[in-house]
Each structure stands twice: as C-alpha cells, then as structure tokens.
Design an enzyme around this catalytic site. Structure first.
Site, short mmCIF file in Angstrom:
data_model
loop_
_atom_site.label_atom_id
_atom_site.label_comp_id
_atom_site.label_asym_id
_atom_site.label_seq_id
_atom_site.Cartn_x
_atom_site.Cartn_y
_atom_site.Cartn_z
N THR A 14 -11.99 11.03 -3.16
CA THR A 14 -13.18 11.39 -3.46
C THR A 14 -13.97 10.35 -4.55
O THR A 14 -15.27 10.57 -4.63
CB THR A 14 -13.01 12.73 -4.32
N ASP A 15 -13.24 9.43 -5.00
CA ASP A 15 -14.03 8.70 -5.98
C ASP A 15 -15.15 7.43 -5.44
O ASP A 15 -15.89 7.20 -6.23
CB ASP A 15 -13.02 7.90 -7.02
N ASP A 56 -8.75 4.41 -9.96
CA ASP A 56 -7.56 3.93 -10.37
C ASP A 56 -7.73 2.83 -11.61
O ASP A 56 -6.93 3.18 -12.71
CB ASP A 56 -7.00 2.97 -9.32
N TYR A 62 -7.67 2.35 4.87
CA TYR A 62 -8.19 2.66 3.64
C TYR A 62 -9.84 2.47 3.93
O TYR A 62 -10.83 3.26 3.75
CB TYR A 62 -7.76 2.17 2.69
#
Length: 333
Positions: free
Chosen positions: A19-20, A146, A195
C-alpha cells in the site's frame, strides 16, 4: 579500523502490504536483527566493499555503481556526494526475504555517511534517500515503508505510517500477544520478480478510476469496473488500507483475523505468495496459540509473520517446523 560504524534494524510488517506506493497506511515494527556498516577513507579513487556475510570483496571506482551487492552502497555514496574512495565493511543479522535487509543496509550506510561527513539529514530525509537508492541504483520501485521503518521504528511498538503525508505514531502491540517471524526458505529477488509489474498495475488502476492514488477510493465496489488483473490488484490495496485502520482498535484475536485476511488477499488478489509460503502460513494458522499469520514483505517467497499468544512463539515455531520440514527456519522468536 573504520572511522565510523553505524547500524539499522530490519523490520516486519504486520498489516499494510503493498500500500505504501499508493499513499496508504502501514503498520510495521523493527526486529532485533540489524545490519552494521563500518567505513573510512582509503586515500584512493576506488571504493573497497567487503561483505562479511558473503566473505566477498568488491572494488568499484568512485562514480561507478558496480554489481552484486555494490549498488546498495554506491547508490548511497553517490547521492551523498562522496568523491573519495572509502573502505566499507558490512555485516548483517537480518535474513533476506521479507524483512527489509536491503533497507537496513541502506539506512546503516547512510547513518555512517551522515556521521563521517556531517550530513544534514534527519531520520525521515535519510529514509527517503534510501528509497531513492532503490529506485535509481537497484531498480526496485519500492514504496517508503521499509526505509522509514528501519530509520524510525523500534522493537517495543508498532509504527503507524501514513505514507502519503509521512505522519506517524507509535501503536502498542495487541495485549497478550507477541510476534513470531519464520523464514519460508523460498528465496526471492525483487527486481527479478513481479514487484515492479504490480506497481505499474495499481498505478494504471488508479488512472482508470480517476484518482491520484488508490488511497483515495472510498467505495471498493468501483474496482468491479476494471479489467482483470487490475481489478484484483486494486481490490487488495483498497481492502488492505481498511484492514490497517481497523487493526488500530483490534484485540489480538481480531488483529489475527485481519492478518489472515491480508494473506488471502496477497495470495488471491495480488498474486505475490508462493505454494510453500501458503503451506507454512496454513500450518501456523492451525496452531491453537496463533491468532493469525501471513506472508510479510513484498512476497514471492521470503518470510511469514504470525501474531501468537504471549510466551508461546518459540514453542509454536518449533511445532510448525516439525511439520513444515527442514526447508525453513525460525529467524525471530
């Protein structure tokens, strides 16, 4: 001996996965394992990079990027304006795969550079520079979670981050619970996985829905107007944001159910799990002392996280490994 030494922790994310990079909410915590970087000037025009974990030395000319593990370091050096050769010694206790080992390495390197050169970088700006390293030098279009977690989180609380505004606050763990992290034994490489493809897909979904980011969607039913797989990808992001906010008021049992739902969403809608990871998660979810479990991190292998009854993490991990086999290992009891 190095002139300066710095370290930074890995992280495990309990809720708020993928979601980031859509302005969403995340709820990570730091883990005890850390990456440590020692560095000093060597009086030459070449960086000498040594990984104690790999027992390997790389030599990279100042201004070059290099290969293997070098870009994580040389990206930090270039963005920090380093024009002289450095000796850099790295070692890490953070297992690779879902626990932000690369972010820990970047944050530790940037902390060491900040000390060596007196750089004016606060902890948020330092984290954002680590994100820039991933984008420009490593080739992974990651979000901000992260590096922010490695730079700002601690092991005593969860860290709620609004990744759009970067507002953040500490959140207590659910009462009567503790965290267990296990390595599935399935390796993954983010830049070689799906990704970046997932990020492109949700950006296209947001464009088709006419919003800046999927964070802005308030009615999840609108995703049904999208073609597959954009529909499924968007449904995960929107529902995951809701799970994070719901988790802020949840007790341990409710929080665990949210984690279970996150795993199902990552497996079915976002398609970033792996059959062996699913097996490990199912074994954890079947344990009576486990409130909930899911894959953690970007996916495609790596680690899983479980919320377990306080005082039972080691026993649960041992019991699950007996069924899972020798492929995995407990990395954070």
């Amino acid at each position: 001996m190095p002139e300066v030494t710095a370290s930074a922790p890995g992280r495990v994310n309990l809720l708020g996965e993928h979601t980031d990079y859509q302005g969403g909410f995340v709820l990570p915590t730091a883990i005890p394992q850390r990456a440590t970087v020692g560095l000093g000037r060597n009086g030459s025009s070449t960086h000498v990079l040594y990984s104690a974990n790999l027992e390997k030395t790389l030599r990279v000319a100042v201004g070059e990027v290099g290969t293997e593990f070098a870009p994580y370091l040389t990206g930090c050096l270039q963005l920090s304006g380093v024009t002289e050769g450095l000796n850099i010694h790295i070692s890490s206790e953070v297992p690779s795969g879902g626990l932000s080992s690369s972010a820990a390495l970047e944050v530790a390197t940037l902390r060491a550079l900040r000390e060596l050169y007196g750089l004016e970088l606060d902890d948020v700006a330092l984290a954002l520079r680590g994100v820039q390293v991933e984008h420009e030098f490593v080739g992974v279009k990651c979000g901000v979670m992260d590096q922010l977690a490695s730079s700002l989180a601690n092991t005593r609380t969860l860290l709620l981050v609004d990744t759009r505004s970067l507002e953040r606050r500490a959140v207590p763990f659910p009462a009567g619970a503790e965290v267990l992290v296990m390595d599935s034994g399935v390796p993954r490489r983010l830049a070689e996985s799906g990704y970046n493809e997932r990020r492109t897909q949700v950006e296209e979904a947001a464009r088709l829905l006419g919003v800046r980011e999927l964070r802005d969607v308030t009615d999840i039913s609108v995703v049904e107007t999208l073609p597959s797989p954009l529909k499924e990808r968007a449904r995960h992001v929107i529902s995951e944001n809701a799970r994070v906010l719901e988790g802020l008021e949840a007790d341990a049992a409710q929080f665990g159910q949210l984690m279970n739902a996150t795993h199902a969403s990552l497996r079915d809608d976002y398609a970033v799990s792996h059959p062996l990871v699913d097996d490990l998660v199912a074994l954890l979810q079947a344990q009576p002392d486990v409130f909930g479990a899911r894959i953690t991190g970007a996916g495609f292998g790596g680690a899983v996280v479980a919320l377990v009854r306080e005082g039972t993490a080691a026993a649960v991990g041992t019991a699950v490994l007996a069924d899972y086999g020798t492929l995995g290992k407990v990395v954070v009891p």
